[in-house]
Write a protein that holds these residues in place. Sequence first.
Motif, PDB file in Angstrom:
ATOM      1  N   ASP A  34       0.778  -1.231   0.000  1.00 42.55           N
ATOM      2  CA  ASP A  34       0.000   0.000   0.000  1.00 42.55           C
ATOM      3  C   ASP A  34       0.813   1.286   0.000  1.00 42.55           C
ATOM      4  O   ASP A  34       0.253   2.368  -0.088  1.00 42.55           O
ATOM      5  CB  ASP A  34      -0.956   0.017   1.192  1.00 42.55           C
ATOM      6  CG  ASP A  34      -0.228  -0.087   2.525  1.00 42.55           C
ATOM      7  OD1 ASP A  34       0.945  -0.482   2.524  1.00 42.55           O
ATOM      8  OD2 ASP A  34      -0.846   0.222   3.551  1.00 42.55           O
ATOM      9  N   LYS A  35       2.137   1.204   0.113  1.00 38.96           N
ATOM     10  CA  LYS A  35       2.949   2.427   0.111  1.00 38.96           C
ATOM     11  C   LYS A  35       4.392   2.135  -0.288  1.00 38.96           C
ATOM     12  O   LYS A  35       4.818   0.994  -0.360  1.00 38.96           O
ATOM     13  CB  LYS A  35       2.916   3.104   1.483  1.00 38.96           C
ATOM     14  CG  LYS A  35       3.553   2.303   2.594  1.00 38.96           C
ATOM     15  CD  LYS A  35       3.496   3.059   3.896  1.00 38.96           C
ATOM     16  CE  LYS A  35       4.126   2.253   5.018  1.00 38.96           C
ATOM     17  NZ  LYS A  35       4.184   3.006   6.249  1.00 38.96           N
ATOM     18  N   THR A  36       5.118   3.202  -0.536  1.00 39.59           N
ATOM     19  CA  THR A  36       6.536   3.127  -0.867  1.00 39.59           C
ATOM     20  C   THR A  36       7.322   3.866   0.209  1.00 39.59           C
ATOM     21  O   THR A  36       6.996   4.998   0.554  1.00 39.59           O
ATOM     22  CB  THR A  36       6.807   3.777  -2.233  1.00 39.59           C
ATOM     23  OG1 THR A  36       6.043   3.086  -3.224  1.00 39.59           O
ATOM     24  CG2 THR A  36       8.275   3.706  -2.592  1.00 39.59           C
ATOM     25  N   VAL A  37       8.364   3.215   0.751  1.00 38.56           N
ATOM     26  CA  VAL A  37       9.174   3.791   1.816  1.00 38.56           C
ATOM     27  C   VAL A  37      10.601   3.958   1.305  1.00 38.56           C
ATOM     28  O   VAL A  37      11.166   3.028   0.721  1.00 38.56           O
ATOM     29  CB  VAL A  37       9.161   2.897   3.075  1.00 38.56           C
ATOM     30  CG1 VAL A  37      10.015   3.493   4.170  1.00 38.56           C
ATOM     31  CG2 VAL A  37       7.738   2.681   3.557  1.00 38.56           C
ATOM     32  N   ASP A  38      11.192   5.134   1.530  1.00 36.04           N
ATOM     33  CA  ASP A  38      12.580   5.390   1.139  1.00 36.04           C
ATOM     34  C   ASP A  38      13.517   4.791   2.181  1.00 36.04           C
ATOM     35  O   ASP A  38      13.339   4.989   3.389  1.00 36.04           O
ATOM     36  CB  ASP A  38      12.834   6.885   1.014  1.00 36.04           C
ATOM     37  CG  ASP A  38      12.068   7.506  -0.137  1.00 36.04           C
ATOM     38  OD1 ASP A  38      11.941   6.834  -1.179  1.00 36.04           O
ATOM     39  OD2 ASP A  38      11.604   8.645   0.001  1.00 36.04           O
ATOM     40  N   PHE A  39      14.518   4.070   1.703  1.00 37.65           N
ATOM     41  CA  PHE A  39      15.512   3.441   2.564  1.00 37.65           C
ATOM     42  C   PHE A  39      16.911   3.871   2.148  1.00 37.65           C
ATOM     43  O   PHE A  39      17.130   4.340   1.036  1.00 37.65           O
ATOM     44  CB  PHE A  39      15.436   1.913   2.466  1.00 37.65           C
ATOM     45  CG  PHE A  39      14.476   1.286   3.418  1.00 37.65           C
ATOM     46  CD1 PHE A  39      14.918   0.751   4.607  1.00 37.65           C
ATOM     47  CD2 PHE A  39      13.130   1.228   3.122  1.00 37.65           C
ATOM     48  CE1 PHE A  39      14.029   0.147   5.479  1.00 37.65           C
ATOM     49  CE2 PHE A  39      12.244   0.641   3.980  1.00 37.65           C
ATOM     50  CZ  PHE A  39      12.686   0.093   5.177  1.00 37.65           C
ATOM     51  N   ALA A  40      17.862   3.681   3.054  1.00 31.93           N
ATOM     52  CA  ALA A  40      19.267   3.932   2.774  1.00 31.93           C
ATOM     53  C   ALA A  40      20.068   2.721   3.233  1.00 31.93           C
ATOM     54  O   ALA A  40      19.717   2.070   4.213  1.00 31.93           O
ATOM     55  CB  ALA A  40      19.751   5.173   3.508  1.00 31.93           C
ATOM     56  N   THR A  41      21.135   2.433   2.513  1.00 26.52           N
ATOM     57  CA  THR A  41      22.100   1.434   2.946  1.00 26.52           C
ATOM     58  C   THR A  41      23.302   2.205   3.447  1.00 26.52           C
ATOM     59  O   THR A  41      23.831   3.074   2.753  1.00 26.52           O
ATOM     60  CB  THR A  41      22.503   0.503   1.787  1.00 26.52           C
ATOM     61  OG1 THR A  41      21.329  -0.117   1.267  1.00 26.52           O
ATOM     62  CG2 THR A  41      23.471  -0.565   2.260  1.00 26.52           C
TER      63      THR A  41
END
Length: 66
Positions: A34-41
């Motif tokens: 239901d959504k898009t989440v921004d992530f970082a490595t």
Amino acid sequence: MVDKDYKLYGTKILNLKTQEIGLLICLWENKYADKTVDFATCVDKTGKRYKIELDNIRGFEDDFEK
């Protein structure tokens, strides 16, 4: 396939969960149903790689280097 953005590679960051300084490797999006989440490595001070939500880090600048 996840598109990763390496433009900010090597940027110093502050992990707001652990209050530790690390380095940013890349940014990417994790798509849920239901959504898009921004992530970082990122990499911590011991060299261990970890993934974290972008909202839980911020850029860090040493005041001592000025």
